[in-house]
Design a protein around this motif. Structure first.
Motif, PDB file in Angstrom:
ATOM      1  N   SER A   1       0.858  -1.167   0.057  1.00 22.56           N
ATOM      2  CA  SER A   1       0.142   0.093   0.045  1.00 22.56           C
ATOM      3  C   SER A   1       0.987   1.095  -0.219  1.00 22.56           C
ATOM      4  O   SER A   1       1.918   1.437   0.999  1.00 22.56           O
ATOM      5  CB  SER A   1      -0.855  -0.024   1.094  1.00 22.56           C
ATOM      6  N   TRP A   2       0.645   2.225  -0.916  1.00 24.60           N
ATOM      7  CA  TRP A   2       1.386   3.231  -1.130  1.00 24.60           C
ATOM      8  C   TRP A   2       0.617   4.624  -1.286  1.00 24.60           C
ATOM      9  O   TRP A   2      -0.493   4.445  -1.883  1.00 24.60           O
ATOM     10  CB  TRP A   2       2.386   3.119  -2.127  1.00 24.60           C
ATOM     11  N   ASP A   3       1.137   5.655  -0.730  1.00 25.05           N
ATOM     12  CA  ASP A   3       0.217   6.901  -0.775  1.00 25.05           C
ATOM     13  C   ASP A   3       1.133   7.736  -1.666  1.00 25.05           C
ATOM     14  O   ASP A   3       2.220   8.150  -1.655  1.00 25.05           O
ATOM     15  CB  ASP A   3       0.433   7.607   0.564  1.00 25.05           C
TER      16      ASP A   3
ATOM     17  N   CYS B   1      -4.303   6.534  -3.563  1.00 19.65           N
ATOM     18  CA  CYS B   1      -3.499   5.422  -2.963  1.00 19.65           C
ATOM     19  C   CYS B   1      -3.487   4.323  -3.817  1.00 19.65           C
ATOM     20  O   CYS B   1      -4.478   4.043  -4.494  1.00 19.65           O
ATOM     21  CB  CYS B   1      -3.758   5.270  -1.371  1.00 19.65           C
TER      22      CYS B   1
ATOM     23  N   ALA C   1      -8.824   6.096  -6.286  1.00 22.78           N
ATOM     24  CA  ALA C   1      -7.687   5.163  -5.381  1.00 22.78           C
ATOM     25  C   ALA C   1      -7.715   3.714  -6.393  1.00 22.78           C
ATOM     26  O   ALA C   1      -8.579   3.564  -7.255  1.00 22.78           O
ATOM     27  CB  ALA C   1      -8.143   4.574  -4.120  1.00 22.78           C
TER      28      ALA C   1
END
Length: 313
Positions: free
Chosen positions: A7-9, A28, A101
């Motif tokens: 998981s990456w922002d 995200c 997202a």
């Protein structure tokens, strides 16, 4: 959460990783193990509609694109580069872009995503969510291109061989043909899906990224045409092998006919003079057998010269 792989922002640059997302978060990227327990419940709590959850978690899919009111679904296939696996057994990757997202779902590891993860960890990866999407499609195409190029080299090697061992060539062509058919099975619909994505993405992507996406669609088109061309080449090569086999059989049959033609009168004479009944000429003559052998040799030489003159070979 065992089902969450990454998981990456992307709201900051460079993108930052976070480990415990609890709900839907715009801008995200979430990467999931789609057959793990608890994923369905998490997606429901994140506000993903049930029909969309079913679409990305179903077992058997083909590449396709579906536009949504709040995003899109994109189902892709990539070559299987795991150790001991066949690359043409393509892996399924499901992408859901929903309310800003991006969610991706896989069952087995993807080399393309692993490459992007390394780039993100070294802070040299994509700078935005749309940049990540285009980069992912690029990596999938690069891996497919490597497999297609290897198949093309193998085909060129087979085409350069002589027709001495046609059975071995047939086995190699059959194996290569099977591999290309499996690739073509998913590359064709994948091209159609990317064409639809390219059309729809114009409204949500910057101009430069949209042009990169067009380039990747063109790359997929080229790979599809390359596979199609190789399939045609395989059929041509098989026709040449069949022609070589037929010519070889005709040549062997021809020489057998010539040999049979030469020995036919000789066999007739030996058969006649082999009759053990009274009245046969030369029975009482002591040189009869020698004279008969010389006569057979003379007849064989005359037949040989006659066939040569008539250009039978």
């Amino acid at each position: 959460m065992d089902f969450l792989i990454d998981s990456w922002d992307f709201s900051t640059s460079p993108a930052t990783a976070f480990t415990s997302p609890t709900s839907h978060q715009p801008n995200c990227w979430f990467h999931f193990q789609r057959d793990a327990e608890g994923l369905n419940e998490w997606l429901t709590q994140a506000g993903i509609p049930e029909p969309l959850i079913d679409a990305v978690l179903e077992e058997d899919t083909r590449p396709r694109f579906q536009r949504l009111s709040d995003g899109f679904i994109l189902l892709l296939r990539g070559v299987n580069l795991a150790s001991g696996e066949s690359p043409e057994d393509m892996l399924s990757l499901r992408l859901l872009y929903y309310k800003g997202a991006l969610y991706t779902f896989r069952k087995r590891p993807f080399k393309s995503i692993a490459h992007l993860r390394e780039q993100l960890q070294s802070q040299t990866g994509p700078e935005s969510l749309m940049d990540f999407l285009v980069s992912l499609i690029e990596q999938i195409n690069l891996k497919i291109e490597d497999v297609v190029s290897a198949a093309e080299e193998k085909l060129e090697q087979i085409e350069g061989e002589s027709f001495d061992n046609t059975a071995q060539m047939q086995l190699q062509l059959t194996s290569l043909h099977r591999r290309l058919l499996r690739l073509n099975r998913f590359i064709r619909p994948q091209l159609a899906a990317l064409e639809k994505l390219t059309t729809e993405a114009e409204r949500i992507m910057p101009v430069e990224l949209h042009q990169w996406l067009i380039n990747e669609r063109d790359t997929t088109q080229r790979l599809f045409e390359q596979i199609d061309l190789m399939l045609e080449q395989i059929w041509m090569q098989r026709e040449q092998i069949q022609q070589a086999i037929a010519e070889k059989m005709n040549r062997n049959t021809y020489w057998l006919s010539v040999i049979a033609g030469v020995f036919l009168p000789l066999s007739f004479l030996t058969g006649v003079f082999g009759i053990n009944i009274g009245g046969m000429p030369g029975v009482e003559h002591e040189d009869a057998f020698l004279i008969f052998c010389v006569a057979l040799i003379i007849i064989a030489v005359v037949e040989f010269l006659l066939l040569r003159r008539l250009r039978f070979w």
